[in-house]
Design a protein around this motif. Structure first.
Motif, PDB file in Angstrom:
ATOM      1  N   ASN A 181      48.870   0.919  71.196  1.00  0.00           N
ATOM      2  CA  ASN A 181      49.000   1.142  72.655  1.00  0.00           C
ATOM      3  C   ASN A 181      47.891   1.966  73.224  1.00  0.00           C
ATOM      4  O   ASN A 181      47.225   2.719  72.776  1.00  0.00           O
ATOM      5  N   LYS A 193      62.994  -8.716  82.392  1.00  0.00           N
ATOM      6  CA  LYS A 193      61.668  -9.243  82.075  1.00  0.00           C
ATOM      7  C   LYS A 193      61.129  -8.633  80.781  1.00  0.00           C
ATOM      8  O   LYS A 193      61.277  -7.443  80.533  1.00  0.00           O
ATOM      9  N   TYR A 194      60.454  -9.477  80.013  1.00  0.00           N
ATOM     10  CA  TYR A 194      59.907  -9.070  78.717  1.00  0.00           C
ATOM     11  C   TYR A 194      58.986  -7.856  78.831  1.00  0.00           C
ATOM     12  O   TYR A 194      59.117  -6.903  78.064  1.00  0.00           O
ATOM     13  N   THR A 195      58.058  -7.877  79.782  1.00  0.00           N
ATOM     14  CA  THR A 195      57.099  -6.771  79.902  1.00  0.00           C
ATOM     15  C   THR A 195      57.798  -5.458  80.230  1.00  0.00           C
ATOM     16  O   THR A 195      57.407  -4.399  79.720  1.00  0.00           O
ATOM     17  N   LEU A 196      58.838  -5.516  81.029  1.00  0.00           N
ATOM     18  CA  LEU A 196      59.592  -4.303  81.357  1.00  0.00           C
ATOM     19  C   LEU A 196      60.408  -3.822  80.167  1.00  0.00           C
ATOM     20  O   LEU A 196      60.553  -2.615  79.948  1.00  0.00           O
ATOM     21  N   LYS A 197      60.920  -4.755  79.392  1.00  0.00           N
ATOM     22  CA  LYS A 197      61.640  -4.377  78.163  1.00  0.00           C
ATOM     23  C   LYS A 197      60.702  -3.631  77.215  1.00  0.00           C
ATOM     24  O   LYS A 197      61.083  -2.629  76.615  1.00  0.00           O
ATOM     25  N   MET A 198      59.462  -4.128  77.086  1.00  0.00           N
ATOM     26  CA  MET A 198      58.504  -3.475  76.193  1.00  0.00           C
ATOM     27  C   MET A 198      58.172  -2.066  76.694  1.00  0.00           C
ATOM     28  O   MET A 198      58.045  -1.133  75.891  1.00  0.00           O
ATOM     29  N   LEU A 199      58.069  -1.886  77.999  1.00  0.00           N
ATOM     30  CA  LEU A 199      57.854  -0.554  78.569  1.00  0.00           C
ATOM     31  C   LEU A 199      59.052   0.350  78.284  1.00  0.00           C
ATOM     32  O   LEU A 199      58.880   1.538  77.980  1.00  0.00           O
ATOM     33  N   TYR A 210      61.166   0.070  75.725  1.00  0.00           N
ATOM     34  CA  TYR A 210      61.151   0.426  74.301  1.00  0.00           C
ATOM     35  C   TYR A 210      60.122   1.524  74.033  1.00  0.00           C
ATOM     36  O   TYR A 210      60.390   2.457  73.274  1.00  0.00           O
ATOM     37  N   THR A 220      60.558  -4.480  67.574  1.00  0.00           N
ATOM     38  CA  THR A 220      59.253  -4.318  68.220  1.00  0.00           C
ATOM     39  C   THR A 220      58.303  -3.453  67.408  1.00  0.00           C
ATOM     40  O   THR A 220      57.126  -3.346  67.735  1.00  0.00           O
ATOM     41  N   GLY A 269      56.299   1.538  85.876  1.00  0.00           N
ATOM     42  CA  GLY A 269      56.864   0.207  85.708  1.00  0.00           C
ATOM     43  C   GLY A 269      58.367   0.146  85.552  1.00  0.00           C
ATOM     44  O   GLY A 269      58.976  -0.839  85.945  1.00  0.00           O
TER      45      GLY A 269
END
Length: 92
Positions: free
Chosen positions: A92, A21-27, A29, A70, A4
């Motif tokens: 996770n 994008k939020y989902t990519l930021k979470m990946l 982190y 996070t 990702g």
């Protein structure tokens, strides 16, 4: 190579750009959190040094704050001690 966020990493695996994008930021982190060990306490200086090593855009403040917000990293209120959050990994 993490799924990702490949396009955000350079050939050495360092983040070269922060995703929008939020989902990519979470990946991203989660990827950075993997650079820390469980059952080890870190000083703020050590956290900054690890983050400096794993990105190229010069904003370890953003990354450190995001890891705390996070829940990937925890810290004492005065910021003198940081550690990797085991509970976050279990999610996770």
């Amino acid at each position: 190579m993490p799924k990702g966020i490949e396009r955000y990493l350079d050939e050495e695996g360092r983040l070269k750009q922060w995703p929008g994008k939020y989902t990519l930021k979470m990946l991203a982190y989660a990827y950075l959190a993997d650079k820390f060990l469980y059952d080890k306490n870190y000083t703020e200086k050590e956290v900054n040094a690890i983050l400096e090593k794993w990105h190229t855009f010069g904003d370890y403040f953003l990354l450190r704050r995001g890891l705390i917000e996070t829940g990937y990293l925890k810290r004492v209120p005065d910021g003198s001690k940081y550690w990797k959050n085991k509970e976050k990994q279990e999610e996770n």
